[in-house]
Design a protein around this motif. Structure first.
Motif, PDB file in Angstrom:
ATOM      1  N   ALA B 244       0.692  -1.240  -0.105  1.00  0.00           N
ATOM      2  CA  ALA B 244      -0.427   0.331   0.052  1.00  0.00           C
ATOM      3  C   ALA B 244       0.705   0.659  -0.160  1.00  0.00           C
ATOM      4  CB  ALA B 244      -0.711  -0.060   1.330  1.00  0.00           C
ATOM      5  N   THR B 245       1.753   1.032   0.987  1.00  0.00           N
ATOM      6  CA  THR B 245       3.003   2.582   1.006  1.00  0.00           C
ATOM      7  C   THR B 245       3.920   2.784  -0.450  1.00  0.00           C
ATOM      8  OG1 THR B 245       3.174   1.290   3.468  1.00  0.00           O
ATOM      9  CG2 THR B 245       4.698   3.749   2.299  1.00  0.00           C
ATOM     10  N   ALA B 246       4.417   1.932  -0.863  1.00  0.00           N
ATOM     11  CA  ALA B 246       4.923   1.690  -2.487  1.00  0.00           C
ATOM     12  C   ALA B 246       4.036   1.851  -3.350  1.00  0.00           C
ATOM     13  CB  ALA B 246       5.287   0.398  -2.618  1.00  0.00           C
ATOM     14  N   SER B 247       2.529   2.079  -3.533  1.00  0.00           N
ATOM     15  CA  SER B 247       1.094   2.417  -4.404  1.00  0.00           C
ATOM     16  C   SER B 247       1.005   4.124  -3.625  1.00  0.00           C
ATOM     17  CB  SER B 247       0.499   1.857  -4.669  1.00  0.00           C
ATOM     18  OG  SER B 247      -0.566   1.521  -3.178  1.00  0.00           O
ATOM     19  N   GLY B 248       1.122   4.518  -3.016  1.00  0.00           N
ATOM     20  CA  GLY B 248       1.794   6.087  -2.836  1.00  0.00           C
ATOM     21  C   GLY B 248       0.064   6.068  -1.647  1.00  0.00           C
ATOM     22  N   CYS B 249       0.049   4.699  -1.025  1.00  0.00           N
ATOM     23  CA  CYS B 249      -1.239   5.605   0.034  1.00  0.00           C
ATOM     24  C   CYS B 249      -0.366   4.968   1.682  1.00  0.00           C
ATOM     25  CB  CYS B 249      -2.567   3.798  -0.321  1.00  0.00           C
ATOM     26  SG  CYS B 249      -3.476   3.896   1.564  1.00  0.00           S
ATOM     27  N   THR B 250      -1.421   6.025   2.026  1.00  0.00           N
ATOM     28  CA  THR B 250      -0.644   5.761   3.623  1.00  0.00           C
ATOM     29  C   THR B 250      -1.037   5.171   4.196  1.00  0.00           C
ATOM     30  OG1 THR B 250       1.436   7.599   2.722  1.00  0.00           O
ATOM     31  CG2 THR B 250       0.969   6.923   5.503  1.00  0.00           C
ATOM     32  N   LEU B 251      -1.247   4.460   5.010  1.00  0.00           N
ATOM     33  CA  LEU B 251      -2.102   4.243   6.102  1.00  0.00           C
ATOM     34  C   LEU B 251      -2.142   4.481   7.523  1.00  0.00           C
ATOM     35  CD1 LEU B 251      -2.220   0.236   4.651  1.00  0.00           C
ATOM     36  CD2 LEU B 251      -3.970   2.298   4.375  1.00  0.00           C
ATOM     37  N   PRO B 252      -2.494   4.448   7.856  1.00  0.00           N
ATOM     38  CA  PRO B 252      -2.448   4.720   9.546  1.00  0.00           C
ATOM     39  C   PRO B 252      -1.669   4.311  10.667  1.00  0.00           C
ATOM     40  CG  PRO B 252      -5.027   5.082   9.242  1.00  0.00           C
ATOM     41  CD  PRO B 252      -4.393   3.688   7.789  1.00  0.00           C
ATOM     42  N   ASP B 253      -0.545   5.380  11.386  1.00  0.00           N
ATOM     43  CA  ASP B 253       0.318   4.287  12.407  1.00  0.00           C
ATOM     44  C   ASP B 253      -0.748   3.325  12.527  1.00  0.00           C
ATOM     45  OD1 ASP B 253       2.699   5.280  11.364  1.00  0.00           O
ATOM     46  OD2 ASP B 253       3.423   6.395  12.895  1.00  0.00           O
ATOM     47  N   GLY B 254       0.005   2.025  12.445  1.00  0.00           N
ATOM     48  CA  GLY B 254      -0.096   0.849  13.699  1.00  0.00           C
ATOM     49  C   GLY B 254      -1.445  -0.177  13.351  1.00  0.00           C
ATOM     50  N   ILE B 255      -1.676   0.560  11.949  1.00  0.00           N
ATOM     51  CA  ILE B 255      -3.193  -0.604  11.665  1.00  0.00           C
ATOM     52  C   ILE B 255      -3.010  -1.136  12.124  1.00  0.00           C
ATOM     53  CG2 ILE B 255      -2.351  -1.002   9.272  1.00  0.00           C
ATOM     54  CD1 ILE B 255      -5.355   0.139   8.209  1.00  0.00           C
ATOM     55  N   GLN B 256      -1.443  -2.438  11.770  1.00  0.00           N
ATOM     56  CA  GLN B 256      -1.766  -3.789  11.559  1.00  0.00           C
ATOM     57  C   GLN B 256      -2.857  -3.935  13.351  1.00  0.00           C
ATOM     58  OE1 GLN B 256       0.412  -1.557  11.126  1.00  0.00           O
ATOM     59  NE2 GLN B 256       1.719  -3.538   9.395  1.00  0.00           N
ATOM     60  N   GLN B 257      -1.710  -3.560  14.805  1.00  0.00           N
ATOM     61  CA  GLN B 257      -2.751  -3.453  15.832  1.00  0.00           C
ATOM     62  C   GLN B 257      -3.930  -3.301  16.096  1.00  0.00           C
ATOM     63  OE1 GLN B 257      -1.114  -5.550  17.719  1.00  0.00           O
ATOM     64  NE2 GLN B 257      -2.919  -5.109  18.989  1.00  0.00           N
ATOM     65  N   ARG B 258      -4.563  -2.048  15.354  1.00  0.00           N
ATOM     66  CA  ARG B 258      -5.911  -1.865  15.558  1.00  0.00           C
ATOM     67  C   ARG B 258      -6.599  -2.453  14.557  1.00  0.00           C
ATOM     68  NH1 ARG B 258      -5.904   5.093  13.556  1.00  0.00           N
ATOM     69  NH2 ARG B 258      -4.214   5.176  13.715  1.00  0.00           N
ATOM     70  N   THR B 259      -5.764  -3.340  13.721  1.00  0.00           N
ATOM     71  CA  THR B 259      -6.872  -4.626  13.018  1.00  0.00           C
ATOM     72  C   THR B 259      -7.220  -5.472  13.806  1.00  0.00           C
ATOM     73  OG1 THR B 259      -6.142  -3.457  10.809  1.00  0.00           O
ATOM     74  CG2 THR B 259      -7.355  -5.437  10.229  1.00  0.00           C
ATOM     75  N   ILE B 260      -6.041  -5.579  14.097  1.00  0.00           N
ATOM     76  CA  ILE B 260      -6.204  -6.982  15.302  1.00  0.00           C
ATOM     77  C   ILE B 260      -7.554  -6.760  16.198  1.00  0.00           C
ATOM     78  CG2 ILE B 260      -4.601  -8.740  16.484  1.00  0.00           C
ATOM     79  CD1 ILE B 260      -2.323  -7.865  15.009  1.00  0.00           C
ATOM     80  N   ASP B 261      -6.972  -5.471  16.863  1.00  0.00           N
ATOM     81  CA  ASP B 261      -7.829  -4.997  17.450  1.00  0.00           C
ATOM     82  C   ASP B 261      -8.680  -5.538  18.013  1.00  0.00           C
ATOM     83  OD1 ASP B 261      -5.546  -4.731  19.726  1.00  0.00           O
ATOM     84  OD2 ASP B 261      -5.292  -2.904  20.079  1.00  0.00           O
ATOM     85  N   SER B 262      -9.617  -4.947  16.131  1.00  0.00           N
ATOM     86  CA  SER B 262     -10.543  -4.308  16.074  1.00  0.00           C
ATOM     87  C   SER B 262     -11.875  -6.477  16.334  1.00  0.00           C
ATOM     88  CB  SER B 262     -11.309  -4.438  15.005  1.00  0.00           C
ATOM     89  OG  SER B 262     -10.721  -4.906  13.583  1.00  0.00           O
ATOM     90  N   MET B 263     -10.469  -7.074  15.827  1.00  0.00           N
ATOM     91  CA  MET B 263     -11.452  -8.986  15.911  1.00  0.00           C
ATOM     92  C   MET B 263     -11.414  -9.276  17.519  1.00  0.00           C
ATOM     93  SD  MET B 263     -12.230  -9.060  13.525  1.00  0.00           S
ATOM     94  CE  MET B 263     -13.184 -10.784  13.789  1.00  0.00           C
ATOM     95  N   PRO B 264     -12.191  -8.655  18.897  1.00  0.00           N
ATOM     96  CA  PRO B 264     -12.359  -8.741  19.917  1.00  0.00           C
ATOM     97  C   PRO B 264     -12.321 -11.051  20.262  1.00  0.00           C
ATOM     98  CG  PRO B 264     -13.729  -7.596  20.086  1.00  0.00           C
ATOM     99  CD  PRO B 264     -13.398  -8.230  18.450  1.00  0.00           C
ATOM    100  N   ARG B 265     -11.130 -11.570  20.923  1.00  0.00           N
ATOM    101  CA  ARG B 265     -10.968 -13.000  20.710  1.00  0.00           C
ATOM    102  C   ARG B 265     -12.324 -13.174  20.991  1.00  0.00           C
ATOM    103  NH1 ARG B 265     -11.879 -16.678  20.285  1.00  0.00           N
ATOM    104  NH2 ARG B 265     -11.709 -18.631  21.847  1.00  0.00           N
ATOM    105  N   GLU B 266     -13.219 -12.968  21.371  1.00  0.00           N
ATOM    106  CA  GLU B 266     -14.358 -13.963  21.918  1.00  0.00           C
ATOM    107  C   GLU B 266     -14.953 -14.087  20.652  1.00  0.00           C
ATOM    108  OE1 GLU B 266     -13.710 -10.894  23.233  1.00  0.00           O
ATOM    109  OE2 GLU B 266     -14.828  -9.932  23.710  1.00  0.00           O
ATOM    110  N   ILE B 267     -15.021 -13.515  19.751  1.00  0.00           N
ATOM    111  CA  ILE B 267     -15.665 -13.403  19.339  1.00  0.00           C
ATOM    112  C   ILE B 267     -14.935 -14.789  17.480  1.00  0.00           C
ATOM    113  CG2 ILE B 267     -16.370 -11.857  16.480  1.00  0.00           C
ATOM    114  CD1 ILE B 267     -16.504  -9.887  17.841  1.00  0.00           C
ATOM    115  N   ASN B 268     -15.867 -16.206  17.681  1.00  0.00           N
ATOM    116  CA  ASN B 268     -15.310 -16.445  16.285  1.00  0.00           C
ATOM    117  C   ASN B 268     -16.114 -16.013  15.574  1.00  0.00           C
ATOM    118  OD1 ASN B 268     -15.210 -17.715  19.232  1.00  0.00           O
ATOM    119  ND2 ASN B 268     -14.024 -18.447  18.231  1.00  0.00           N
TER     120      ASN B 268
END
Lengths: 329, 329
Positions: B244-268
């Motif tokens: 994404a970065t190489a293609s010119g789209c700057t994603l928010p810092d820490g988007i990986q962790q935020r995306t992981i956090d968006s999936m609470p563990r208890e949600i299967n």
């Protein structure tokens, strides 16, 4: 040769273990006590039904003794050889722990199992024992509990893992002695002093086809039809060759293509890990993929594909183990 | 606003498409002709049964017209908008070919689909059309044929793919016009002039969790329990961020962790590709993994994990397609 028969404990009577038992008993120079797990009841009732290219048709065949556990088997000891043809699942159970009660100062351990680096746990646990490491080139499978089909001749490559507490001469003699029993029983046993290199050779097939079949649910012929040889199989083989070379084992030139050619397209072979996934049984992920990956790390080899395969297979293993425990509870 | 209703052709009445149809009809400013595939018979007989966080409980709901094919739908045309909420399977069928008969010089194409780089085939095929590209953040699924459960609000991010044959002003007006219909129907539609960046953002989740769940047979919670976040999910997310970065789209810092956090563990959560594999339906491998991989190649990004995931998923796709054709023949 000794006048008395060799007393042998054999663990794991899947296809490979059972055919080793047949061969060794057939030598008339060995007595086998076999420890069975999943097929104990079936074999106890009806014996093995075996259709073998080496031994013909056998119905109701049993080794001298069958037992449910190493503890139960102890009454038939002590044993000169312990042959291990169990599935190699160090992430599930410890085979050294399992056989510890049967080990004496004079016990030789014979491993007939897949993978690489599988001997070290035995060297660590039993420094006084000679370890003979075997790579089986047999083509055989258990069709159902106690029913075995054996299509391609049993060729066992065998060599000692030379350790520091026993002399090379003694280790070579023990290897020769076991090989002699095996040959007397009507199968091939080829001695080598570099069994590790033979393991890498077999791993070129196992780490690629066996792994990718397990992940994708395709048999070997379907992988070829689907174009998977060029996209995954060969690149993974290249990584295995890289690790083998770095570890000091020079594999024959073009072993990738030779290994591919050894699987004719028309053979829809279902490798062991695919069969295990289908049946919901644990897969030999550590012996076949985890160990070469760890060796790669120690040697500084970059093997991103093998790492990805490993992480996928570990998650699949996690699912299998979870589902098995749910089925039991 | 025009006095007459907007005439809209909508393809694909899975959960996302059906809820878009409900929203647009509810605006009372649009007439929907929906082309159904697998659920045509069920919906023809009983209509849709919908339990929606946005629209409440609907029983026997139908859009203005339902048809089996674009050809059949033509009697209700011409259409100002063609909304495409079909599964994105360019390796199985061509959506541009499918909609070609319904395209006029004045047709605007609205894509509500997963993946990246999915607009180009429409730009190539219909240079005179405005293409509005939509990323749906809805939480909804089809429980059985025509029965839809909608748990999380419908938020549609929408933006034009600016082309050379239409003015930006016209394209922006058409986007605003469609968004206005959507909002009038009681759902959210957020306009953006960088929809591609929004696609990369969603892909951080889809290329990692969706892919790995499909390969391993585990849901999102199980992947977390099994330790897969650190071994595969995050490394794959890192590769997507790199592309994404190489293609010119700057994603928010820490988007990986935020995306992981968006999936609470208890949600299967069972992502779409896992559900498809389980049901033996083709997976959106090209839109979700193939296209970002090709973009990586063009940009010279090294993404070995994504490549491996792609090759595994392509083999799984091959198996699904083979098994489906065997089931039909």
């Amino acid at each position: 040769m000794p006048d008395t028969k060799a007393n042998i404990l054999l663990l794991g009577c899947g296809a490979v273990g059972t055919l080793a038992a047949v061969t060794l008993e057939k030598s008339e120079r060995a007595t086998i006590t076999a420890v069975l797990r999943s097929n104990f009841t079936a074999v106890g009732q009806k014996g093995f039904t075996i259709d073998s290219i080496d031994h013909g048709s056998l119905t109701g065949w049993r080794p001298s003794h069958i037992e449910r556990s190493v503890q139960d088997a102890m009454t038939h000891g002590p044993f000169q050889f312990i042959v291990i043809a169990l599935k190699n699942l160090p992430d599930i159970y410890s085979i050294p722990d399992l056989i510890a009660p049967a080990i004496t100062r004079f016990t030789t351990i014979v491993l007939i199992q897949n993978g690489i680096g599988i001997e070290q746990p035995f060297v660590d646990s039993f420094p006084d024992s000679t370890i003979l490491s075997g790579v089986s080139m047999i083509g055989a499978r258990e069709l159902s509990s106690g029913v075995i089909r054996h299509d391609n001749p049993d060729i066992l490559h065998l060599g000692p893992i030379y350790n520091t507490t026993t002399t090379r001469k003694t280790e070579d003699e023990l290897a020769a002695s076991f090989a002699s029993l095996y040959r007397a029983g009507g199968a091939s046993c080829l001695l080598t002093n570099d069994i590790t290199c033979m393991r890498w050779k077999k791993l070129v097939w196992n780490a690629s086809f066996n792994s990718v079949c397990a992940i994708t649910g395709l048999d070997s012929g379907a992988i070829m039809d689907a174009g998977g040889v060029e996209t995954i199989i060969r690149p993974v083989m290249d990584e295995i060759v890289t690790i083998a070379t770095a570890s000091g084992c020079t594999l024959p030139d073009g072993i990738q293509q030779r290994t591919i050619d050894s699987m004719p397209r028309e053979i829809n072979f279902r490798p062991s890990m695919l069969v295990d996934v289908d049946r919901g049984n644990p897969i030999e992920v550590e012996a076949i993929v985890g160990n070469p990956l760890r060796i790669a790390q120690e040697l500084g080899c970059e093997v991103p594909l093998l790492r990805m395969i490993y992480e996928c297979l570990k998650l699949i293993q996690w699912r299998i183990v979870r589902d098995k425990s749910l089925a039991v509870s």
